[in-house]
Design a protein around this motif. Sequence first.
Motif, PDB file in Angstrom:
ATOM      1  N   GLN A 103      11.616 -35.645  35.999  1.00 33.99           N
ATOM      2  CA  GLN A 103      10.388 -36.426  35.938  1.00 33.99           C
ATOM      3  C   GLN A 103       9.329 -35.706  36.752  1.00 33.99           C
ATOM      4  O   GLN A 103       9.404 -35.616  37.973  1.00 33.99           O
ATOM      5  N   ALA A 104       8.353 -35.164  36.045  1.00 35.11           N
ATOM      6  CA  ALA A 104       7.249 -34.450  36.691  1.00 35.11           C
ATOM      7  C   ALA A 104       6.076 -34.435  35.724  1.00 35.11           C
ATOM      8  O   ALA A 104       6.260 -34.322  34.515  1.00 35.11           O
ATOM      9  N   SER A 105       4.888 -34.559  36.254  1.00 37.80           N
ATOM     10  CA  SER A 105       3.716 -34.534  35.387  1.00 37.80           C
ATOM     11  C   SER A 105       3.610 -33.185  34.693  1.00 37.80           C
ATOM     12  O   SER A 105       4.162 -32.180  35.146  1.00 37.80           O
ATOM     13  N   PHE A 106       2.869 -33.157  33.589  1.00 40.33           N
ATOM     14  CA  PHE A 106       2.644 -31.893  32.887  1.00 40.33           C
ATOM     15  C   PHE A 106       2.062 -30.845  33.835  1.00 40.33           C
ATOM     16  O   PHE A 106       2.494 -29.690  33.846  1.00 40.33           O
ATOM     17  N   ALA A 107       1.099 -31.255  34.657  1.00 36.94           N
ATOM     18  CA  ALA A 107       0.420 -30.309  35.546  1.00 36.94           C
ATOM     19  C   ALA A 107       1.336 -29.767  36.629  1.00 36.94           C
ATOM     20  O   ALA A 107       1.108 -28.661  37.146  1.00 36.94           O
ATOM     21  N   SER A 146      18.562 -37.436  21.075  1.00 36.87           N
ATOM     22  CA  SER A 146      17.145 -37.286  21.373  1.00 36.87           C
ATOM     23  C   SER A 146      16.749 -38.374  22.360  1.00 36.87           C
ATOM     24  O   SER A 146      17.526 -38.771  23.217  1.00 36.87           O
ATOM     25  N   SER A 147      15.554 -38.886  22.222  1.00 36.33           N
ATOM     26  CA  SER A 147      15.047 -39.929  23.121  1.00 36.33           C
ATOM     27  C   SER A 147      13.889 -40.634  22.439  1.00 36.33           C
ATOM     28  O   SER A 147      13.142 -40.021  21.652  1.00 36.33           O
ATOM     29  N   GLY A 148      13.719 -41.917  22.759  1.00 37.44           N
ATOM     30  CA  GLY A 148      12.524 -42.611  22.307  1.00 37.44           C
ATOM     31  C   GLY A 148      11.261 -41.912  22.767  1.00 37.44           C
ATOM     32  O   GLY A 148      10.200 -42.025  22.140  1.00 37.44           O
ATOM     33  N   LEU A 149      11.356 -41.144  23.848  1.00 35.87           N
ATOM     34  CA  LEU A 149      10.201 -40.439  24.395  1.00 35.87           C
ATOM     35  C   LEU A 149       9.688 -39.345  23.475  1.00 35.87           C
ATOM     36  O   LEU A 149       8.590 -38.816  23.701  1.00 35.87           O
ATOM     37  N   ALA A 150      10.433 -39.004  22.437  1.00 32.40           N
ATOM     38  CA  ALA A 150       9.924 -38.074  21.433  1.00 32.40           C
ATOM     39  C   ALA A 150       8.966 -38.775  20.469  1.00 32.40           C
ATOM     40  O   ALA A 150       8.247 -38.115  19.719  1.00 32.40           O
ATOM     41  N   ARG A 151       8.957 -40.124  20.487  1.00 37.73           N
ATOM     42  CA  ARG A 151       8.032 -40.898  19.643  1.00 37.73           C
ATOM     43  C   ARG A 151       6.897 -41.510  20.454  1.00 37.73           C
ATOM     44  O   ARG A 151       5.738 -41.408  20.093  1.00 37.73           O
ATOM     45  N   PHE A 152       7.233 -42.174  21.578  1.00 39.94           N
ATOM     46  CA  PHE A 152       6.200 -42.751  22.436  1.00 39.94           C
ATOM     47  C   PHE A 152       6.125 -41.948  23.730  1.00 39.94           C
ATOM     48  O   PHE A 152       6.980 -41.097  23.994  1.00 39.94           O
ATOM     49  N   PHE A 154       5.421 -41.603  28.010  1.00 42.50           N
ATOM     50  CA  PHE A 154       5.297 -42.099  29.369  1.00 42.50           C
ATOM     51  C   PHE A 154       4.976 -40.898  30.254  1.00 42.50           C
ATOM     52  O   PHE A 154       5.626 -39.854  30.137  1.00 42.50           O
ATOM     53  N   PRO A 155       3.993 -40.999  31.139  1.00 42.29           N
ATOM     54  CA  PRO A 155       3.665 -39.863  32.005  1.00 42.29           C
ATOM     55  C   PRO A 155       4.882 -39.397  32.793  1.00 42.29           C
ATOM     56  O   PRO A 155       5.682 -40.210  33.264  1.00 42.29           O
ATOM     57  N   GLY A 156       5.020 -38.100  32.915  1.00 39.22           N
ATOM     58  CA  GLY A 156       6.099 -37.532  33.702  1.00 39.22           C
ATOM     59  C   GLY A 156       7.257 -36.983  32.891  1.00 39.22           C
ATOM     60  O   GLY A 156       8.212 -36.442  33.463  1.00 39.22           O
ATOM     61  N   TYR A 157       7.184 -37.105  31.568  1.00 35.94           N
ATOM     62  CA  TYR A 157       8.313 -36.670  30.749  1.00 35.94           C
ATOM     63  C   TYR A 157       7.916 -35.667  29.668  1.00 35.94           C
ATOM     64  O   TYR A 157       8.608 -35.528  28.652  1.00 35.94           O
ATOM     65  N   ALA A 158       6.826 -34.954  29.868  1.00 34.79           N
ATOM     66  CA  ALA A 158       6.336 -34.036  28.834  1.00 34.79           C
ATOM     67  C   ALA A 158       7.378 -32.978  28.478  1.00 34.79           C
ATOM     68  O   ALA A 158       7.655 -32.735  27.294  1.00 34.79           O
ATOM     69  N   ALA A 159       7.965 -32.342  29.475  1.00 33.02           N
ATOM     70  CA  ALA A 159       8.926 -31.274  29.204  1.00 33.02           C
ATOM     71  C   ALA A 159      10.205 -31.828  28.578  1.00 33.02           C
ATOM     72  O   ALA A 159      10.716 -31.300  27.582  1.00 33.02           O
ATOM     73  N   ILE A 183      29.328 -31.650   6.173  1.00 35.97           N
ATOM     74  CA  ILE A 183      29.142 -32.126   7.546  1.00 35.97           C
ATOM     75  C   ILE A 183      27.801 -32.836   7.652  1.00 35.97           C
ATOM     76  O   ILE A 183      26.750 -32.257   7.367  1.00 35.97           O
ATOM     77  N   ALA A 184      27.828 -34.106   8.027  1.00 33.52           N
ATOM     78  CA  ALA A 184      26.609 -34.895   8.220  1.00 33.52           C
ATOM     79  C   ALA A 184      26.135 -34.733   9.655  1.00 33.52           C
ATOM     80  O   ALA A 184      26.938 -34.781  10.596  1.00 33.52           O
ATOM     81  N   VAL A 185      24.819 -34.559   9.828  1.00 32.27           N
ATOM     82  CA  VAL A 185      24.238 -34.356  11.155  1.00 32.27           C
ATOM     83  C   VAL A 185      23.075 -35.311  11.331  1.00 32.27           C
ATOM     84  O   VAL A 185      22.149 -35.332  10.513  1.00 32.27           O
ATOM     85  N   ASN A 186      23.106 -36.103  12.382  1.00 28.35           N
ATOM     86  CA  ASN A 186      22.049 -37.064  12.661  1.00 28.35           C
ATOM     87  C   ASN A 186      21.686 -37.053  14.143  1.00 28.35           C
ATOM     88  O   ASN A 186      22.409 -36.496  14.968  1.00 28.35           O
ATOM     89  N   THR A 187      20.568 -37.692  14.439  1.00 26.42           N
ATOM     90  CA  THR A 187      20.098 -37.821  15.814  1.00 26.42           C
ATOM     91  C   THR A 187      20.058 -39.290  16.224  1.00 26.42           C
ATOM     92  O   THR A 187      19.537 -40.124  15.487  1.00 26.42           O
ATOM     93  N   ILE A 188      20.611 -39.583  17.383  1.00 26.00           N
ATOM     94  CA  ILE A 188      20.442 -40.881  18.030  1.00 26.00           C
ATOM     95  C   ILE A 188      19.344 -40.723  19.090  1.00 26.00           C
ATOM     96  O   ILE A 188      19.374 -39.782  19.886  1.00 26.00           O
ATOM     97  N   ALA A 189      18.376 -41.637  19.079  1.00 23.37           N
ATOM     98  CA  ALA A 189      17.272 -41.561  20.042  1.00 23.37           C
ATOM     99  C   ALA A 189      17.237 -42.843  20.875  1.00 23.37           C
ATOM    100  O   ALA A 189      16.645 -43.847  20.463  1.00 23.37           O
ATOM    101  N   PRO A 190      17.875 -42.858  22.037  1.00 22.53           N
ATOM    102  CA  PRO A 190      17.875 -44.060  22.880  1.00 22.53           C
ATOM    103  C   PRO A 190      16.501 -44.341  23.479  1.00 22.53           C
ATOM    104  O   PRO A 190      15.726 -43.416  23.764  1.00 22.53           O
ATOM    105  N   GLY A 191      16.229 -45.616  23.688  1.00 24.15           N
ATOM    106  CA  GLY A 191      15.086 -45.998  24.506  1.00 24.15           C
ATOM    107  C   GLY A 191      15.508 -46.027  25.965  1.00 24.15           C
ATOM    108  O   GLY A 191      16.494 -45.398  26.350  1.00 24.15           O
ATOM    109  N   ALA A 192      14.761 -46.738  26.784  1.00 26.34           N
ATOM    110  CA  ALA A 192      15.098 -46.829  28.208  1.00 26.34           C
ATOM    111  C   ALA A 192      16.388 -47.624  28.376  1.00 26.34           C
ATOM    112  O   ALA A 192      16.540 -48.715  27.835  1.00 26.34           O
TER     113      ALA A 192
END
Length: 255
Positions: A103-107, A146-152, A154-159, A183-192
């Motif tokens: 968790q760090a800002s983009f800057a 993956s992560s819900g953060l790839a869709r919405f 929150f500051p601090g998670y850019a990387a 072979i089937a390949v899918n992504t699970i994207a958890p929220g918080a």
Amino acid sequence: MTESSTRIALVTGASRGLGRSAALKLAEKGVDLILTYKDNEAKAQEVLEQIGKLGRRAVALRLDMADSKGFEAFAQRVESALSETWRRDRFDYLVNNAGAGVQASFAETTEDQFDLLVDIHLKGTFFLTQKLLPLIEDGGRIVNTSSGLARFTFPGYAAYAAMKGGVEVLTRYMAKELGPRGIAVNTIAPGAIETDFGGGVVRDNAQVNAQIASVTTLGRVGLPDDVGGAVAALLSDGNSWVTGQRIEVSGGMML
């Protein structure tokens, strides 16, 4: 169930959190497990004991997702475990779950932080799966995380979120190229989720927990079993025709 008909899943980072929950939910559905852990062997052994109580077999192997040079040796250990424990040379399901958060800002994100996230989440998922491909059954399944953060945002998670966006693109390419093997390949994207991820802030900080619950359609923060159950469901027989998809498991966060 015979040795050959037993389903075997390899779940990375399964000594705690979402990986632990996924492993236990799979065991409840009759799947045997190969677990990985990075440092905490004692926690991994606890998960093995719980799986044993569910009547399934499991082994735990050490794996550092940031060290891609160790993946070939790891694949050899997996091959040995399959032979010694199950008298088989392939497994059925790969769950690429292991991860780390920054968790760090983009800057303020440093190159070292960025490189660590690349190594674990993107490079690790890419090359670990590549090394394990000869050991995955035709008609098997792969679930990337993956992560819900790839869709919405929150500051601090850019990387971190950028890596997860890469995982989502990679998943589609893997699905396309591994399709001829069934072979089937899918992504699970958890929220918080209430885990120790990020220092446990979602779990332990009541203000953060309440704020996230307030923007979640189902009215609460997620629990590990919400995601573990979704992984197990995605790997069930009824989902064999699903591939190349991003499935967000966030309770409707930030809709």
